[in-house]
Design a protein around this motif. Structure first.
Motif, short mmCIF file in Angstrom:
data_model
loop_
_atom_site.label_atom_id
_atom_site.label_comp_id
_atom_site.label_asym_id
_atom_site.label_seq_id
_atom_site.Cartn_x
_atom_site.Cartn_y
_atom_site.Cartn_z
N HIS A 52 39.08 35.42 1.93
CA HIS A 52 38.77 36.47 0.97
C HIS A 52 38.92 36.00 -0.47
CE1 HIS A 52 38.06 39.49 3.96
NE2 HIS A 52 39.28 39.37 4.48
N GLY A 53 39.55 34.87 -0.67
CA GLY A 53 39.61 34.28 -2.00
C GLY A 53 38.32 33.54 -2.30
N PHE A 54 38.27 32.89 -3.46
CA PHE A 54 37.06 32.19 -3.90
C PHE A 54 37.25 30.68 -3.89
CE2 PHE A 54 37.22 36.39 -5.78
CZ PHE A 54 36.02 36.93 -5.33
N VAL A 55 38.22 30.24 -3.11
CA VAL A 55 38.53 28.82 -3.01
C VAL A 55 37.56 28.15 -2.04
CG1 VAL A 55 40.32 27.16 -2.41
CG2 VAL A 55 40.96 29.35 -3.45
N ASP A 56 36.82 27.14 -2.52
CA ASP A 56 35.93 26.39 -1.64
C ASP A 56 36.59 25.07 -1.27
OD1 ASP A 56 35.70 24.79 -3.90
OD2 ASP A 56 33.63 25.38 -4.34
N LEU A 57 35.86 24.25 -0.51
CA LEU A 57 36.46 23.01 -0.02
C LEU A 57 36.86 22.07 -1.16
CD1 LEU A 57 37.25 21.38 2.49
CD2 LEU A 57 34.96 20.39 2.46
N HIS A 58 36.02 21.98 -2.17
CA HIS A 58 36.32 21.09 -3.29
C HIS A 58 37.58 21.54 -4.02
CE1 HIS A 58 35.60 18.26 -6.55
NE2 HIS A 58 35.73 19.25 -7.42
N SER A 59 37.66 22.84 -4.33
CA SER A 59 38.82 23.32 -5.08
C SER A 59 40.07 23.36 -4.22
CB SER A 59 38.54 24.70 -5.69
OG SER A 59 38.20 25.65 -4.72
N VAL A 60 39.92 23.53 -2.90
CA VAL A 60 41.11 23.56 -2.06
C VAL A 60 41.76 22.18 -1.98
CG1 VAL A 60 40.27 23.07 0.30
CG2 VAL A 60 42.05 24.75 -0.03
N VAL A 61 40.95 21.13 -1.97
CA VAL A 61 41.51 19.77 -1.97
C VAL A 61 42.30 19.52 -3.25
CG1 VAL A 61 40.92 17.31 -2.00
CG2 VAL A 61 39.74 18.85 -0.43
N GLN A 62 41.74 19.95 -4.38
CA GLN A 62 42.45 19.80 -5.64
C GLN A 62 43.67 20.71 -5.71
OE1 GLN A 62 39.04 20.60 -8.24
NE2 GLN A 62 39.08 18.45 -8.86
N GLY A 63 43.55 21.89 -5.13
CA GLY A 63 44.68 22.82 -5.12
C GLY A 63 45.85 22.29 -4.31
N ILE A 64 45.55 21.68 -3.16
CA ILE A 64 46.60 21.08 -2.33
C ILE A 64 47.35 20.02 -3.15
CG2 ILE A 64 47.03 19.56 -0.35
CD1 ILE A 64 44.69 21.05 1.05
N ALA A 65 46.60 19.23 -3.91
CA ALA A 65 47.23 18.18 -4.73
C ALA A 65 48.13 18.79 -5.81
CB ALA A 65 46.15 17.31 -5.38
N GLN A 66 47.68 19.87 -6.43
CA GLN A 66 48.49 20.54 -7.45
C GLN A 66 49.79 21.10 -6.86
OE1 GLN A 66 48.15 21.13 -10.89
NE2 GLN A 66 46.57 19.56 -10.82
N VAL A 67 49.68 21.69 -5.68
CA VAL A 67 50.86 22.23 -5.01
C VAL A 67 51.82 21.10 -4.64
CG1 VAL A 67 51.68 23.51 -2.99
CG2 VAL A 67 49.62 24.27 -4.19
N ALA A 68 51.27 20.00 -4.15
CA ALA A 68 52.10 18.85 -3.78
C ALA A 68 52.81 18.27 -4.99
CB ALA A 68 51.23 17.78 -3.10
N LEU A 69 52.13 18.24 -6.15
CA LEU A 69 52.76 17.73 -7.37
C LEU A 69 53.98 18.58 -7.76
CD1 LEU A 69 49.71 16.82 -9.63
CD2 LEU A 69 51.45 15.24 -8.75
N ALA A 70 53.93 19.86 -7.42
CA ALA A 70 55.06 20.74 -7.71
C ALA A 70 56.15 20.66 -6.64
CB ALA A 70 54.57 22.18 -7.85
N GLY A 71 55.94 19.80 -5.64
CA GLY A 71 56.94 19.61 -4.60
C GLY A 71 56.97 20.68 -3.55
N LYS A 72 55.82 21.33 -3.31
CA LYS A 72 55.75 22.41 -2.33
C LYS A 72 54.69 22.08 -1.26
CE LYS A 72 58.56 24.93 -4.87
NZ LYS A 72 58.12 26.07 -5.69
N PRO A 73 54.84 22.62 -0.06
CA PRO A 73 53.79 22.48 0.94
C PRO A 73 52.67 23.49 0.71
CG PRO A 73 55.64 23.68 1.87
CD PRO A 73 56.04 23.30 0.47
N ALA A 74 51.44 23.08 0.93
CA ALA A 74 50.28 23.96 0.81
C ALA A 74 49.80 24.36 2.20
CB ALA A 74 49.16 23.28 0.05
N VAL A 75 49.47 25.64 2.34
CA VAL A 75 48.91 26.19 3.57
C VAL A 75 47.56 26.78 3.20
CG1 VAL A 75 49.25 27.81 5.47
CG2 VAL A 75 51.24 26.73 4.38
#
Length: 262
Positions: A52-75
């Motif tokens: 239901h969000g507007f996250v596509d495959l390209h942005s989700v890959v970058q989002g996972i990296a941003q979450v990882a940089l903050a030291g958190k797991p991405a789901v």
């Protein structure tokens, strides 16, 4: 190579219907910087929403990296029925996948096919980015990935609620996430959307009990902090506290109200 502790923190801290109460942010806006900002808050994890969000495959890959940089797991919540996307999400370094509208044991087994390596599933090999995120070598990742990545099935229909024990019994399903909005629509036969309805509360309690009985994680989404505390007392292990848009609106309204009342 040492395992990145933030990657492992999801499954290692996730309870089994015991109310471990990991709190997660929920991001539907596609700019990866939003995921990064949310991840810097004291959440235990961040969910990126492709349904239901507007996250596509390209942005989700970058989002996972941003979450990882903050030291958190991405789901990542994938779109309905896009089980093949689950494999790509895990290859990109997600620590878990949420699949909506899993209504039967057959649906659950199909999901596991794409999220777990043999002998549990039939996930194809290709975790190039995941190796960067988790810090493991390829052989180490293959040996540990099934245990380190969470496969969570959403229960949000009458059919799924009736089949909850069968879904939980599927090897490779690590937990269930109750979708209270859709479930309220289903339980009211389309009359209303009310995640706070009494029949939804009863369903939440029932799912928590069944998760505990099967030794699987109980997960859900809430719209208020008080409701979050309620479901943790029920036994929920993973609780999404609203969405990024909800929190943006709530924060804006709070600032505006405080200014006008001062």
């Amino acid at each position: 190579m040492p395992l990145n502790p933030s990657f492992a923190s999801l499954t290692r801290r996730l309870g089994k219907g015991t109310g471990s109460g990991l709190l997660t942010g929920w991001v539907g806006l596609p700019d990866p910087l939003v995921a990064g900002v949310v991840a810097t808050e004291p959440f235990d994890a961040v969910v990126l929403d492709m349904q239901h969000g507007f996250v596509d495959l390209h942005s989700v890959v970058q989002g996972i990296a941003q979450v990882a940089l903050a030291g958190k797991p991405a789901v990542v919540r994938i779109p309905v029925g896009h089980f093949a996307t689950a494999s790509r999400i895990l290859d990109a370094g997600a620590a878990g996948v949420i699949a909506p509208m899993v209504n039967s044991a057959a649906d659950a087994r199909a999901l596991v096919t794409y999220t777990k390596y043999p002998p549990v599933g039939a996930r194809s090999w290709g975790p190039a980015i995941a190796l960067n995120v988790c810090g493991l070598t390829a052989p180490e990742y293959l040996a540990q990935a099934n245990a380190l990545t969470a496969t969570i099935a959403m229960v949000e229909t009458r059919e799924a609620l009736a089949a909850v024990d069968e879904i939980l019994a599927v090897d490779g399903i690590d937990g269930i996430l109750v979708g209270p909005g859709d479930l309220s629509i289903a339980l009211s036969n389309g009359a209303s959307v009310d995640p706070m309805a009494a029949e939804v509360d009863a369903a939440l309690a029932h799912v928590a009990q069944r998760c505990k009985a099967h030794g699987k994680a109980a997960c859900t989404f809430v719209t208020t902090g008080a409701k979050g505390a309620d479901v943790i007392r029920m036994g929920y292990d993973f609780v999404a506290l609203g969405t990024d848009v909800m929190q943006l609106r709530a924060g804006s309204n709070a600032f505006i109200k405080a200014c006008r009342e001062a």
